[in-house]
Design a protein around this motif. Structure first.
Motif, PDB file in Angstrom:
ATOM      1  N   ILE A  61       0.830  -1.209   0.000  1.00 27.80           N
ATOM      2  CA  ILE A  61       0.000   0.000   0.000  1.00 27.80           C
ATOM      3  C   ILE A  61       0.863   1.258   0.000  1.00 27.80           C
ATOM      4  N   TRP A  62       1.870   1.305   0.879  1.00 26.26           N
ATOM      5  CA  TRP A  62       2.703   2.513   0.965  1.00 26.26           C
ATOM      6  C   TRP A  62       3.606   2.669  -0.246  1.00 26.26           C
ATOM      7  N   THR A  63       4.070   1.554  -0.822  1.00 24.15           N
ATOM      8  CA  THR A  63       4.883   1.646  -2.040  1.00 24.15           C
ATOM      9  C   THR A  63       4.051   2.209  -3.183  1.00 24.15           C
ATOM     10  N   ARG A  64       2.836   1.724  -3.328  1.00 18.95           N
ATOM     11  CA  ARG A  64       1.934   2.222  -4.366  1.00 18.95           C
ATOM     12  C   ARG A  64       1.674   3.720  -4.164  1.00 18.95           C
ATOM     13  N   GLN A  65       1.392   4.099  -2.924  1.00 15.41           N
ATOM     14  CA  GLN A  65       1.107   5.505  -2.642  1.00 15.41           C
ATOM     15  C   GLN A  65       2.331   6.382  -2.923  1.00 15.41           C
ATOM     16  N   PHE A  66       3.528   5.869  -2.591  1.00 13.74           N
ATOM     17  CA  PHE A  66       4.754   6.621  -2.851  1.00 13.74           C
ATOM     18  C   PHE A  66       4.967   6.821  -4.348  1.00 13.74           C
ATOM     19  N   ILE A  67       4.765   5.774  -5.130  1.00 10.74           N
ATOM     20  CA  ILE A  67       4.953   5.873  -6.580  1.00 10.74           C
ATOM     21  C   ILE A  67       3.981   6.891  -7.170  1.00 10.74           C
ATOM     22  N   ILE A  68       2.719   6.815  -6.776  1.00  7.59           N
ATOM     23  CA  ILE A  68       1.719   7.753  -7.276  1.00  7.59           C
ATOM     24  C   ILE A  68       2.062   9.181  -6.861  1.00  7.59           C
ATOM     25  N   SER A  69       2.418   9.367  -5.605  1.00  4.84           N
ATOM     26  CA  SER A  69       2.742  10.710  -5.104  1.00  4.84           C
ATOM     27  C   SER A  69       3.978  11.285  -5.787  1.00  4.84           C
ATOM     28  N   SER A  70       4.969  10.439  -6.026  1.00  8.36           N
ATOM     29  CA  SER A  70       6.200  10.919  -6.664  1.00  8.36           C
ATOM     30  C   SER A  70       5.961  11.288  -8.121  1.00  8.36           C
ATOM     31  N   ILE A  71       5.223  10.480  -8.823  1.00 11.58           N
ATOM     32  CA  ILE A  71       4.957  10.769 -10.233  1.00 11.58           C
ATOM     33  C   ILE A  71       4.123  12.039 -10.370  1.00 11.58           C
ATOM     34  N   ALA A  72       3.151  12.207  -9.471  1.00  7.64           N
ATOM     35  CA  ALA A  72       2.270  13.375  -9.535  1.00  7.64           C
ATOM     36  C   ALA A  72       2.838  14.590  -8.800  1.00  7.64           C
ATOM     37  N   ASN A  73       4.038  14.457  -8.252  1.00  7.25           N
ATOM     38  CA  ASN A  73       4.677  15.539  -7.481  1.00  7.25           C
ATOM     39  C   ASN A  73       3.789  16.040  -6.346  1.00  7.25           C
ATOM     40  N   LEU A  74       3.196  15.112  -5.620  1.00  3.58           N
ATOM     41  CA  LEU A  74       2.364  15.474  -4.483  1.00  3.58           C
ATOM     42  C   LEU A  74       3.236  15.710  -3.253  1.00  3.58           C
ATOM     43  N   SER A  75       2.697  16.434  -2.305  1.00  2.00           N
ATOM     44  CA  SER A  75       3.488  16.810  -1.129  1.00  2.00           C
ATOM     45  C   SER A  75       3.697  15.664  -0.136  1.00  2.00           C
ATOM     46  N   ASP A  76       2.932  14.598  -0.239  1.00  2.00           N
ATOM     47  CA  ASP A  76       3.056  13.515   0.737  1.00  2.00           C
ATOM     48  C   ASP A  76       4.048  12.427   0.322  1.00  2.00           C
ATOM     49  N   ALA A  77       4.839  12.656  -0.714  1.00  2.00           N
ATOM     50  CA  ALA A  77       5.790  11.646  -1.187  1.00  2.00           C
ATOM     51  C   ALA A  77       6.829  11.311  -0.114  1.00  2.00           C
ATOM     52  N   LYS A  78       7.350  12.328   0.580  1.00  2.00           N
ATOM     53  CA  LYS A  78       8.347  12.065   1.621  1.00  2.00           C
ATOM     54  C   LYS A  78       7.743  11.291   2.784  1.00  2.00           C
ATOM     55  N   PHE A  79       6.503  11.626   3.151  1.00  2.00           N
ATOM     56  CA  PHE A  79       5.823  10.903   4.222  1.00  2.00           C
ATOM     57  C   PHE A  79       5.634   9.436   3.837  1.00  2.00           C
ATOM     58  N   CYS A  80       5.234   9.200   2.602  1.00  2.00           N
ATOM     59  CA  CYS A  80       5.032   7.822   2.134  1.00  2.00           C
ATOM     60  C   CYS A  80       6.352   7.061   2.138  1.00  2.00           C
TER      61      CYS A  80
END
Length: 85
Positions: A61-80
């Motif tokens: 779950i967290w890996t998926r969320q990190f990949i999505i956040s990083s690709i979309a340049n979301l602010s929660d990428a570091k948290f993930c």
């Protein structure tokens, strides 16, 4: 030919490491934990198996969320990323 900026190369390296780690973790989980036996399972091994399943689910779950956040340049990428580690 694709040109990557410095930040993107470190992202791609991290992504590669996460994918390889996921594949290795999945193989280990399948080989050693998900074996079905005909023997009666005691309570302690069952607890370990349940905990490993939860750990693996959280990792996915967290890996998926990190990949999505990083690709979309979301602010929660570091948290993930911290949740994965």
């Amino acid at each position: 030919m694709v040109h990557l900026k410095k930040g993107h190369t470190s992202f791609m390296t991290l992504l590669f490491i996460l994918i390889i780690g996921g594949l290795i973790g999945g193989w280990i989980t399948h080989k050693y934990i998900c074996k079905k036996t005909t023997k009666e399972v005691s309570f302690k091994p069952y607890e370990l198996k349940t905990a490993m399943r939860k750990l693996w689910a959280d990792h996915v779950i967290w890996t998926r969320q990190f990949i999505i956040s990083s690709i979309a340049n979301l602010s929660d990428a570091k948290f993930c990323c911290r949740q994965i580690i």
